[in-house]
Enzyme design. Sequence first.
Site, mmCIF file in Angstrom:
data_model
loop_
_atom_site.group_PDB
_atom_site.id
_atom_site.type_symbol
_atom_site.label_atom_id
_atom_site.label_comp_id
_atom_site.label_asym_id
_atom_site.label_seq_id
_atom_site.Cartn_x
_atom_site.Cartn_y
_atom_site.Cartn_z
ATOM 1 N N PHE A 8 8.739 -10.578 2.125
ATOM 2 C CA PHE A 8 9.991 -9.964 1.687
ATOM 3 C C PHE A 8 9.875 -8.453 1.849
ATOM 4 O O PHE A 8 8.815 -7.886 1.600
ATOM 5 C CB PHE A 8 10.279 -10.300 0.222
ATOM 6 C CG PHE A 8 11.082 -11.556 0.020
ATOM 7 C CD1 PHE A 8 12.405 -11.499 -0.372
ATOM 8 C CD2 PHE A 8 10.508 -12.796 0.229
ATOM 9 C CE1 PHE A 8 13.156 -12.659 -0.552
ATOM 10 C CE2 PHE A 8 11.232 -13.964 0.060
ATOM 11 C CZ PHE A 8 12.567 -13.884 -0.339
ATOM 12 N N LYS A 52 -6.488 3.904 -25.707
ATOM 13 C CA LYS A 52 -5.147 4.414 -25.489
ATOM 14 C C LYS A 52 -5.182 5.917 -25.278
ATOM 15 O O LYS A 52 -5.801 6.650 -26.052
ATOM 16 C CB LYS A 52 -4.252 4.071 -26.681
ATOM 17 C CG LYS A 52 -2.820 4.576 -26.545
ATOM 18 C CD LYS A 52 -2.003 4.271 -27.784
ATOM 19 C CE LYS A 52 -0.613 4.889 -27.665
ATOM 20 N NZ LYS A 52 0.193 4.665 -28.881
ATOM 21 N N LYS A 76 2.679 -5.861 9.362
ATOM 22 C CA LYS A 76 2.004 -6.884 8.562
ATOM 23 C C LYS A 76 1.545 -8.072 9.406
ATOM 24 O O LYS A 76 0.759 -8.888 8.943
ATOM 25 C CB LYS A 76 2.934 -7.407 7.457
ATOM 26 C CG LYS A 76 3.592 -6.331 6.606
ATOM 27 C CD LYS A 76 2.609 -5.517 5.816
ATOM 28 C CE LYS A 76 3.355 -4.524 4.917
ATOM 29 N NZ LYS A 76 2.442 -3.647 4.177
ATOM 30 N N ASP A 115 2.099 -1.101 -5.019
ATOM 31 C CA ASP A 115 1.365 -0.532 -3.883
ATOM 32 C C ASP A 115 0.100 0.200 -4.329
ATOM 33 O O ASP A 115 -0.870 0.277 -3.576
ATOM 34 C CB ASP A 115 2.263 0.442 -3.104
ATOM 35 C CG ASP A 115 3.436 -0.278 -2.439
ATOM 36 O OD1 ASP A 115 3.196 -1.333 -1.813
ATOM 37 O OD2 ASP A 115 4.574 0.200 -2.558
ATOM 38 N N LYS A 131 8.068 -3.468 9.089
ATOM 39 C CA LYS A 131 7.125 -4.200 8.243
ATOM 40 C C LYS A 131 6.654 -5.476 8.937
ATOM 41 O O LYS A 131 5.488 -5.858 8.842
ATOM 42 C CB LYS A 131 7.786 -4.530 6.898
ATOM 43 C CG LYS A 131 6.864 -5.170 5.879
ATOM 44 C CD LYS A 131 7.550 -5.288 4.518
ATOM 45 C CE LYS A 131 6.584 -5.853 3.477
ATOM 46 N NZ LYS A 131 7.215 -5.927 2.136
ATOM 47 N N ASP A 135 -3.128 -5.014 0.806
ATOM 48 C CA ASP A 135 -1.858 -5.654 1.129
ATOM 49 C C ASP A 135 -2.034 -7.169 1.224
ATOM 50 O O ASP A 135 -2.741 -7.669 2.109
ATOM 51 C CB ASP A 135 -1.316 -5.101 2.442
ATOM 52 C CG ASP A 135 0.127 -5.493 2.679
ATOM 53 O OD1 ASP A 135 0.370 -6.689 2.936
ATOM 54 O OD2 ASP A 135 1.002 -4.623 2.595
ATOM 55 N N ILE A 136 -1.388 -7.906 0.323
ATOM 56 C CA ILE A 136 -1.549 -9.364 0.280
ATOM 57 C C ILE A 136 -0.946 -10.018 1.510
ATOM 58 O O ILE A 136 -1.562 -10.877 2.149
ATOM 59 C CB ILE A 136 -0.905 -9.932 -1.009
ATOM 60 C CG1 ILE A 136 -1.621 -9.380 -2.242
ATOM 61 C CG2 ILE A 136 -0.956 -11.467 -0.999
ATOM 62 C CD1 ILE A 136 -0.978 -9.776 -3.555
ATOM 63 N N ASN A 159 7.211 -2.914 -12.209
ATOM 64 C CA ASN A 159 8.533 -2.787 -11.613
ATOM 65 C C ASN A 159 9.478 -3.785 -12.264
ATOM 66 O O ASN A 159 9.086 -4.539 -13.155
ATOM 67 C CB ASN A 159 8.476 -2.976 -10.095
ATOM 68 C CG ASN A 159 7.886 -4.321 -9.697
ATOM 69 O OD1 ASN A 159 8.438 -5.376 -9.996
ATOM 70 N ND2 ASN A 159 6.735 -4.289 -9.013
#
Length: 403
Positions: free
Chosen positions: A327, A290, A345, A280, A341, A307-308, A212
């Site tokens: 965040f 390759k 979480k 995710d 969230k 999920d950390i 990302n």
Amino acid sequence: MMSQLKDKNILLIITGSISAYKCADLIRRLQEKGAEVKCVMTKSAQQFVTPLLMASLSRNNVYTDMWSLTDKIKIGHIRLSREADMILVAPASANILAKFAHGICDDFASSILVAADKSVIVAPAMNSAMWLNPATQSNVNILQQRGVSFLIPVTGDMACGEVGTGRMMEVSDIVNALESRVQFQKALSGKRAVVTSGPTYEAIDPVRFIGNFSSGKQGYAIAEALAMAGAETTLVTGPCHEIPPSGVRVVRVMSAEEMLDATMSALPADIVVCAAAVADWRPEKVAEDKIKKTGGKPQITLVENKDILKTIATTSGKRRPELVIGFAAETENLKAAARKKLMEKKCDWILANDVSIETGTFGGDFNTVCLIRAEKETLWPKMSKQEVATKLVEEITKKLKKS
């Protein structure tokens, strides 16, 4: 409210950069905060602004030449550095960074830096090619390892007509950074903090990955602010080009699994801030070679990453940090998505930020966030990522003092 800079003696070293003209405003703003400012100017700095201007604004002598000191200022580079509460180099040229890193003291400014026994804060300003040059980056790393604090230059238009990273941090941000250094010095002493930052890269084959656009700037700023407040800070960072902040232990990772392992290994901690943009999903299998373009579409099966944030927030017993902050990077329904969230979480706070393309948050220098807590929501105005970090540490300090 009384400024943290009131009655502080600040020694401002001005070096050769066109950003030197901003020092006129910088001196004025520091004086408004109640600080006493004395200026040292290099020979190159005097090509951009005059000693007379700086003397008139600071209402103090300006020091330019090591060999023209009055009898009152014997061994002036020693005395000035001892009298100062802090030394600020702004703008800091590539030349002064090289001298400082390698102990070269062939003029008044560099001699003061080598003789300094106080905290030194550096606000670089130069062309982006000079800033990114391996020699400059090596000098920055050397100085950071010695405890010198950097106010990292921002990205934008430069005097040479180019666009890139190298502009000196805005004057208001410099003043805020100095205040926060005084205000939060030792406020979190004895506390341990872990910050995750940057993107993760999930390999598809030896040359491709899923990733990302996260730059890591916000997480790095938070790690620096925590360290400035006295916390023993570990920064777990995905791949990015930011310079590690001073006084922070850095652990570099690539994938989400590596980030989870490194973060859990850094526990126990009092504070964990999960600012990383973690993928995710990851490919179920990574191709050994390759993947060739043969005309067909490759079939890539994705599996969900652990999920950390939730893993840390639901850690049982004493290993669960006192304050777990996440965040929520969203492009729509910001507050609703962030509150959902927070509940899912089981963390303590969520900083919700809009990362839609038009905001320029990913990779940019500014952020607009909303602090979501179980009992209330607080929308912060648009501010620099350094200001967001400072404000977050303020809130963390208040919370931990109450508990």
